[in-house]
Design a protein around this motif. Structure first.
Motif, short mmCIF file in Angstrom:
data_model
loop_
_atom_site.label_atom_id
_atom_site.label_comp_id
_atom_site.label_asym_id
_atom_site.label_seq_id
_atom_site.Cartn_x
_atom_site.Cartn_y
_atom_site.Cartn_z
N SER A 194 20.22 -49.51 -0.90
CA SER A 194 18.86 -49.00 -1.06
C SER A 194 17.99 -49.32 0.16
N ILE A 195 18.17 -50.50 0.71
CA ILE A 195 17.44 -50.85 1.93
C ILE A 195 17.84 -49.93 3.07
N ALA A 196 19.15 -49.61 3.15
CA ALA A 196 19.62 -48.68 4.18
C ALA A 196 19.00 -47.30 3.98
N MET A 197 18.87 -46.88 2.71
CA MET A 197 18.29 -45.57 2.43
C MET A 197 16.78 -45.55 2.69
N GLU A 198 16.14 -46.71 2.60
CA GLU A 198 14.71 -46.76 2.89
C GLU A 198 14.48 -47.04 4.37
N ILE A 199 14.75 -48.26 4.82
CA ILE A 199 14.44 -48.65 6.19
C ILE A 199 15.38 -47.97 7.19
N GLY A 200 16.70 -47.95 6.88
CA GLY A 200 17.67 -47.36 7.81
C GLY A 200 17.40 -45.88 8.05
N VAL A 201 17.24 -45.12 6.96
CA VAL A 201 16.97 -43.69 7.09
C VAL A 201 15.61 -43.47 7.74
N TYR A 202 14.61 -44.25 7.35
CA TYR A 202 13.26 -44.16 7.93
C TYR A 202 13.31 -44.32 9.45
N ASN A 203 14.08 -45.30 9.93
CA ASN A 203 14.16 -45.55 11.37
C ASN A 203 14.85 -44.43 12.12
N LEU A 204 15.77 -43.72 11.45
CA LEU A 204 16.53 -42.66 12.12
C LEU A 204 15.87 -41.29 12.03
N LEU A 205 14.94 -41.11 11.10
CA LEU A 205 14.36 -39.78 10.90
C LEU A 205 13.66 -39.21 12.13
N PRO A 206 12.88 -39.99 12.91
CA PRO A 206 12.30 -39.39 14.12
C PRO A 206 13.36 -38.84 15.07
N LEU A 207 14.45 -39.59 15.27
CA LEU A 207 15.54 -39.08 16.11
C LEU A 207 16.16 -37.83 15.51
N TYR A 208 16.34 -37.81 14.19
CA TYR A 208 16.92 -36.67 13.49
C TYR A 208 16.10 -35.40 13.72
N PHE A 209 14.78 -35.50 13.55
CA PHE A 209 13.93 -34.32 13.71
C PHE A 209 13.83 -33.88 15.16
N VAL A 210 13.80 -34.83 16.08
CA VAL A 210 13.70 -34.48 17.49
C VAL A 210 15.00 -33.87 18.00
N HIS A 211 16.14 -34.46 17.63
CA HIS A 211 17.43 -34.00 18.16
C HIS A 211 17.96 -32.77 17.43
N ASP A 212 17.84 -32.72 16.10
CA ASP A 212 18.45 -31.63 15.34
C ASP A 212 17.52 -30.44 15.14
N PHE A 213 16.21 -30.68 15.12
CA PHE A 213 15.27 -29.59 14.84
C PHE A 213 14.28 -29.35 15.98
N SER A 214 14.44 -30.11 17.08
CA SER A 214 13.61 -29.94 18.28
C SER A 214 12.11 -30.06 17.99
N LEU A 215 11.77 -30.89 17.01
CA LEU A 215 10.36 -31.15 16.72
C LEU A 215 9.79 -32.09 17.78
#
Length: 399
Positions: A233-254
């Motif tokens: 659950s911590i990975a799904m909260e903090i881990g995913v939270y930390n990776l989301l900016p990279l996810y949106f920038v790299h995969d969706f060019s936001l």
């Protein structure tokens, strides 16, 4: 992520004589917890410019997150030894002083190695607070109001997750990622001085961990099931939270700005859900509530990795609802399975082990998977692991 529900603290006579003083002490501790959690997750909204500054790969950024996690887990486990030699009040002040220095070191980092050292020290400073903060609350708040007091204290992490991206973007209007670390170092320094001079709570010593009690808790299968749940659950909260900016920038060019604003706004529903999670847990019972939250958290984490930007945005708002609801139910379950007067130790052990896995080891693995297979598979494997572990919660005896 989470507060220990105290069961083994020796509660001293309250230094706060009226409601106003009690609320002032409680809000001070909640504010410190906000700063504590803010420092832990600050790298997430800053990871895109940090990655560009040091020219590191996605997988290499995982080591930065691991540094904070290791420092936090080591410090959290050893915090009882510190507070037993100082007092809880002095331990909280020490936590803020270390945080201030560590944030400044991180902001001055000229290479990844120095930044990792600074992030490790941030983890050390953060880990010192939690046990002393919880003990201080039990000292100043009457026993019959502990539930409400800890509910207020628990809001701090969700508020930090919401405010961190917004404050980062506000600072970027006139500075850069280093400016963010320097400014927050000043904030922590001022909070440390203020609490040292005016803080009323925690003027008594803590207890060192007892090896015999650790063995008693470690023999319980339910403890390990819950520790696994906390880690995921911590990975799904903090881990995913930390990776989301990279996810949106790299995969969706936001643009980074849009990614951080979206990240902040998506935390609102999770904050609101946290208010009702206790009521739902009471209605369903701890075991059924955990089964619901674990299953839905796993499914929504998988869904977060696939589809169009519109679909992913919807899942970005839905996924935190089930993840944050796990923690109050999880702490309730720990209180039920822990032997008498060992609740604080059970929570400390669980958060220590779950934290190093959930905010360090698993995010490191997620960044490597994202680098080689993509973010979609990283989120799918994390959510799939949670669902794979779901049958264990049917065997949990926590009601």
């Amino acid at each position: 992520m989470g507060n220990p529900q105290p069961g083994g603290y020796a509660v001293e006579s309250s230094p706060c004589k009226n409601t106003k003083q009690i609320l002032a002490a409680l809000f001070a501790l909640t504010g410190i917890f906000w700063a504590n959690f803010f420092a832990r997750i600050l790298l997430g909204p800053l990871i895109v410019p940090v990655q560009q500054t040091f020219a590191v790969s996605i997988s290499q950024t995982g080591w930065l997150f691991l540094a904070t996690s290791v420092g936090y887990s080591v410090s959290l486990f050893g915090s009882g030894c510190v507070s037993s030699r100082l007092t809880h009040h002095k331990t909280i002040v020490l936590s803020l002083v270390i945080l201030s220095g560590a944030l400044a070191i991180t902001g001055m980092a000229s290479c990844c190695a120095v930044m990792m050292a600074g992030l490790f020290l941030i983890g050390i400073g953060c880990g010192l607070y939690l046990g002393s903060g919880a003990a201080s609350i039990t000292e100043v708040v009457p026993t019959e109001h502990w539930g409400k007091a800890f509910a207020l204290h628990e809001i701090a992490p969700s508020v930090a997750l919401l405010t961190a991206p917004l404050m980062v973007e506000a600072v970027f209007l006139f500075g850069n990622w280093r400016t963010v670390f320097f400014l927050f170092a000043g904030v922590c320094c001022l909070m440390g001085i203020s609490y040292g001079l005016f803080g009323r709570a925690g003027h008594f010593s803590g207890r060192s961990p007892n090896i015999g009690n650790i063995r008693i808790i470690a023999r319980k299968p339910a403890f390990w099931i819950l520790t696994m749940g906390f880690g995921l659950s911590i990975a799904m909260e903090i881990g995913v939270y930390n990776l989301l900016p990279l996810y949106f920038v790299h995969d969706f060019s936001l643009p980074r700005e849009e990614a951080n604003i979206l990240l902040a706004v998506s935390r609102v529903l999770g904050l609101l859900a946290l208010v009702g999670s206790g009521w739902l847990t009471d209605r369903l019972g701890v075991r059924l509530a955990l089964i619901l939250f674990v299953g839905c958290a796993g499914l929504t984490t998988i869904a977060l990795g696939w589809g169009s930007l519109g679909w992913v945005t919807v899942m970005l708002f839905v996924q935190p609802i089930f993840v944050v609801c796990f923690f109050p139910a999880g702490f309730a379950a720990l209180s039920l399975i822990a032997p008498s007067r060992m609740n604080d130790l059970a929570v400390s052990l669980c958060v220590t082990l779950g934290g190093i896995v959930g905010s360090g080891v698993l995010p490191l693995g997620l960044t490597h998977i994202a680098d080689h297979l993509g973010f979609s598979w990283a989120f799918t494997l994390l959510g799939g692991t949670m669902i794979f572990c779901l049958p264990l919660f049917f065997r949990l005896k926590a009601d």
